[in-house]
Design an enzyme around this catalytic site. Structure first.
Site, PDB file in Angstrom:
ATOM      1  N   ASP A 194     -20.376 -46.594 -31.492  1.00 54.78           N
ATOM      2  CA  ASP A 194     -19.432 -47.495 -32.144  1.00 54.78           C
ATOM      3  C   ASP A 194     -19.061 -47.000 -33.533  1.00 54.78           C
ATOM      4  OD1 ASP A 194     -19.103 -49.393 -30.315  1.00 54.78           O
ATOM      5  OD2 ASP A 194     -20.112 -51.011 -31.401  1.00 54.78           O
ATOM      6  N   LYS A 216     -12.032 -44.429 -29.338  1.00 53.93           N
ATOM      7  CA  LYS A 216     -10.979 -43.708 -28.605  1.00 53.93           C
ATOM      8  C   LYS A 216     -10.741 -44.292 -27.211  1.00 53.93           C
ATOM      9  CE  LYS A 216     -11.262 -39.587 -31.253  1.00 53.93           C
ATOM     10  NZ  LYS A 216     -12.559 -39.074 -31.634  1.00 53.93           N
TER      11      LYS A 216
END
Ligand SMILES: C[S@@+](CC[C@H](N)C(=O)[O-])C[C@H]1O[C@@H](n2cnc3c(N)ncnc32)[C@H](O)[C@@H]1O
Length: 407
Positions: A194, A216
């Protein structure tokens, strides 16, 4: 030609006679380790330190001068008197009996050297410098520290079985990650990280480790969570060990339990490594306690991602306003003005101290001191952006009395 290296062996001393000649501070350091190894310790010395005297029940104590026959039946001998002549006699008597002997005052005069020893789990580490005890001890300390914090790993000690490990990475500063978290990272084939997880630790991953950056993955709260669940389950099913690495603790507003449920539904083994939640560690780091005797008997940790009155909100803000203890808000920067208004409207004083800690434990960390009444203005003035923890309550004034005129 250089001297040959000594041969480092692990002596099994349990039930075997070890003779310590001398009763000073060196003996005081050595005797407990012999006792811990289960040795039958005989100590010979006219005088002993009080600490050694206290061990009298666990060893055979002869309060007199050394005689050669003290070594009869001994497997190992330590000469640690402050008289070199006595130490020489002990070493000579040991030599003639083919018994290994350490001489504290003159390493070369004995037949054995004491390594600097450290323990980590089931592993014992011994370091023998070339008669440089400080260097050996420093190296031993470095090795043990590296093992403890996971920088050095005995690869085989890791569980590398396929599955998912949900790892809480703490508030951001890499020093605040747990030893268990480091071990989990060292065992990973895949790391799903994260934004708020301590990024520096990712640089330490081996080149074979697949790093998946959650930022992403598809955007939007649910879409990205579905994608995360899918990827961790898929990789684990492919036989990989997956570390799901996130900030703070996975189960404190971290959606960790959703991931656990996804793994359970797919029959993927899942374990949890708790982390230091930012809710507690960030205030602590800047010296603000969430409780204090006589000031706060409770603290409440609340997500501020929805404003009071929002149809999806699960928080009874009116009840929170009536409580007297500390409130810790996460994800609350945007809604802080509405939350402060609700708390004041519900009965909390507008003078209630509030601290906003931005980027806690990171190099950019800063603390903005405020009150419930001025929180909205102060957040705007100081251009506060997430991540931030907001602590509301008298504990803030206890920690910063000068600012609140309480000094
Ligand atoms: C989605 S929550 C995750 C909380 C995390 N699971 C934990 O236990 O700390 C993200 C919020 O945590 C808080 N937070 C996390 N790390 C922080 C830090 N280093 N400094 C300040 N706030 C932090 C902020 O309120 C941020 O908006």
């Amino acid at each position: 030609m250089t001297d040959p290296h000594p041969y480092l062996a692990g002596l099994v001393l349990a039930g075997r006679k070890v003779v310590v000649v001398g009763g000073g501070h060196v003996a005081q350091r050595r005797v407990p380790t012999f006792l811990a190894a289960g040795a039958e310790v005989t100590l010979v010395s006219p005088e002993v330190t009080p600490a050694l005297e206290g061990l009298a029940g666990e060893l055979t104590l002869h309060l007199r001068d050394f005689t050669e026959t003290d070594l009869d039946g001994a497997w190992y001998v330590v000469a640690v008197t402050d008289d070199p002549a006595v130490n020489a006699r002990v070493a000579a008597a040991a030599e003639s009996r083919h018994t290994f002997c350490v001489r504290a005052d003159d390493a070369l005069g004995g037949s054995a050297w004491t390594p600097a020893v450290g323990h980590h789990g089931s592993v014992t580490i011994g370091v023998l410098g070339n008669r440089e005890p400080r260097k050996s001890a420093a190296l031993r300390d470095d090795i043990v520290t590296a093992l403890r914090d996971g920088h050095l790993t005995a690869t085989d000690a890791h569980d590398r079985s396929p599955g998912v490990v949900l790892v809480g990475g703490g508030p951001g500063e890499p020093d605040f990650v747990t030893v268990a978290a480091r071990h989990a990272l060292a065992s990973a084939d895949v790391v799903v990280a994260d934004r708020l997880a301590p990024r520096e630790l990712l640089d330490e991953l081996g080149p074979h480790v697949e790093l998946i950056d959650v930022a992403k993955l598809p955007r939007g709260r649910s879409a990205s969570q579905d994608a995360i669940n899918e990827v961790i389950v898929a990789r684990a099913r492919a036989g990989k060990r997956v570390v799901r690495f996130k900030g703070g603790d996975s189960f404190v507003f971290g959606r960790g339990f959703e991931e656990l449920l996804a793994c359970a539904a797919a029959d993927v083994p899942v374990t949890v490594v708790p982390g230091l939640t930012s809710a507690l560690s960030v205030p602590a780091r800047v010296g603000i306690p969430v409780t204090h005797r006589g000031v706060a008997h409770e603290f409440t940790v609340i997500s501020g991602h929805l404003p009071p009155g929002h149809p999806d909100s699960l928080v009874a803000w009116d009840a929170v306003a009536r409580m007297r203890g500390t409130i810790v808000l996460l994800m609350a920067v945007d809604n802080a003005p509405a939350i402060a208004a609700a708390l004041v409207g519900g009965g909390r004083s507008a003078d209630t101290p509030a601290a906003v800690i931005v980027d806690g434990t990171m190099p950019t960390e800063r603390t903005v001191l405020s009150t419930l009444g001025s929180l909205a203005d102060d957040l705007a003035t100081h251009r506060v952006v997430p991540p931030a923890i907001i602590v509301i309550g008298e504990v803030v004034a206890v920690a910063r009395p000068a600012h609140y005129g309480r000094a």
